[in-house]
Scaffold this motif. Structure first.
Motif, short mmCIF file in Angstrom:
data_model
loop_
_atom_site.label_atom_id
_atom_site.label_comp_id
_atom_site.label_asym_id
_atom_site.label_seq_id
_atom_site.Cartn_x
_atom_site.Cartn_y
_atom_site.Cartn_z
N PRO A 62 0.83 -1.21 0.00
CA PRO A 62 0.00 0.00 0.00
C PRO A 62 0.86 1.26 0.00
O PRO A 62 2.02 1.24 0.40
N THR A 63 0.27 2.36 -0.46
CA THR A 63 0.98 3.64 -0.47
C THR A 63 0.98 4.24 0.93
O THR A 63 -0.05 4.26 1.60
N PRO A 64 2.12 4.73 1.41
CA PRO A 64 2.15 5.35 2.74
C PRO A 64 1.25 6.59 2.77
O PRO A 64 1.02 7.23 1.75
N PRO A 65 0.71 6.95 3.94
CA PRO A 65 -0.06 8.19 4.04
C PRO A 65 0.79 9.38 3.60
O PRO A 65 2.00 9.41 3.80
N GLU B 250 -5.08 8.13 6.67
CA GLU B 250 -5.74 7.51 5.51
C GLU B 250 -4.73 6.74 4.68
O GLU B 250 -3.67 7.27 4.32
N PHE B 251 -5.09 5.49 4.36
CA PHE B 251 -4.31 4.69 3.42
C PHE B 251 -5.08 4.70 2.10
O PHE B 251 -6.21 4.21 2.02
N ARG B 252 -4.45 5.28 1.09
CA ARG B 252 -5.13 5.51 -0.18
C ARG B 252 -5.29 4.23 -0.97
O ARG B 252 -4.42 3.36 -0.96
N ILE C 141 -2.74 -3.77 11.69
CA ILE C 141 -2.20 -2.44 11.91
C ILE C 141 -1.49 -2.42 13.26
O ILE C 141 -2.08 -2.83 14.27
N PRO D 49 -10.42 5.13 0.57
CA PRO D 49 -9.40 5.11 1.63
C PRO D 49 -9.82 4.26 2.82
O PRO D 49 -10.99 4.24 3.20
N LYS E 200 -9.38 4.20 6.71
CA LYS E 200 -9.08 5.25 7.68
C LYS E 200 -8.93 4.66 9.09
O LYS E 200 -9.62 3.70 9.44
N PHE F 95 1.27 -0.96 8.55
CA PHE F 95 -0.01 -1.37 8.00
C PHE F 95 0.26 -2.48 7.00
O PHE F 95 1.03 -2.29 6.05
N TRP G 34 3.93 3.73 8.60
CA TRP G 34 3.28 5.03 8.75
C TRP G 34 3.74 5.64 10.06
O TRP G 34 4.08 4.94 11.00
#
Length: 241
Positions: free
Chosen positions: A37-40, A56-58, A72, A117, A119, A139, A148
């Protein structure tokens, strides 16, 4: 149940407030290798004590062919208070550890797309280091992990909500006055109590009491050992400033 980022395939896919897209069907070519996943995009500042902030994780828009599972880990000195996987059309049970140190949720659908997202809300603990600093959690979704971070702001040194003086021979700090409007009074301190420890740290004088409290954040709650009429008592004290 909250509306969820993970929308089951076979239903309309809703993307960030746009009109519903056409119904999606899974084909072999639609399944791609899952990336981390992309970092916040932001690192929130947390006061300790202070209100929770949202992370938020996009979404990555990728099709997943089997049920998903996420774990998490909260950064040190923080706790997770809420997790919102934004589920719609599928069962997504969420579990948060009693101390908020971790959380998990599952996405119980055979085919789904991550399109909104995920959250979570996190709060800094009042016993965070006085200096604050950057702390990192993780995460993990379907075996792919991203870090994160949160920045805990510098705190205000604590102080006793009254006046104390020395007990001869290094026997502690004797309470001479308690301000009725401060936390010391609410904690139950009384005139002539002798403070002997703060959070397990021995107190031998008024100076050592002041030093012990000044090393902690105002607003943190710590056990304080006292002697009252010769008997040991422990008070839970939300430190004054």
């Amino acid at each position: 149940m909250a509306a969820c980022a993970a929308l089951a395939l076979g239903a309309s896919l809703l993307v960030g407030g746009m009109a519903p897209a056409a119904t999606a069907a899974v084909t072999p070519g639609a399944i791609r290798a899952i990336q981390a996943p992309t970092p916040p995009s932001t690192v929130p500042d947390l006061d300790a004590p202070g209100p929770a902030k949202t992370i938020e994780f996009r979404p990555d828009g990728q099709v997943r062919s089997s049920p998903g599972y996420a774990t998490i880990q909260a950064p040190q000195h923080t706790r997770i208070t809420e997790v919102d996987p934004w589920c719609s059309g599928m069962n997504c049970p969420v579990t948060i550890a009693s101390d908020g140190s971790s959380a998990s949720f599952s996405l119980q659908s055979s085919n789904w797309v991550w399109v909104r997202p995920i959250k979570l809300s996190v709060v800094a603990k009042a016993d965070a280091p006085l200096a604050g600093g950057l702390f990192t959690g993780s995460f993990t979704l379907d075996g792919a992990t991203v870090d994160w971070s949160v920045n805990i702001t510098q705190g205000t040194p604590g102080a006793f909500g009254g006046y104390v003086n020395n007990v001869p021979g290094g026997g502690g700090a004797r309470v001479r006055f308690v301000d009725p409007d401060l936390n010391a009074a609410a904690a139950g301190f009384m005139v002539n109590d002798i403070v002997t420890s703060v959070d397990g740290q021995p107190v031998t004088s008024s100076a050592s009491l002041n030093a012990a409290l000044a090393s902690k954040r105002a607003g943190a709650t710590v056990p304080v050992g006292i002697r009252r009429n010769g008997a040991p008592v422990t008070l839970q004290y939300m430190i004054d400033q």
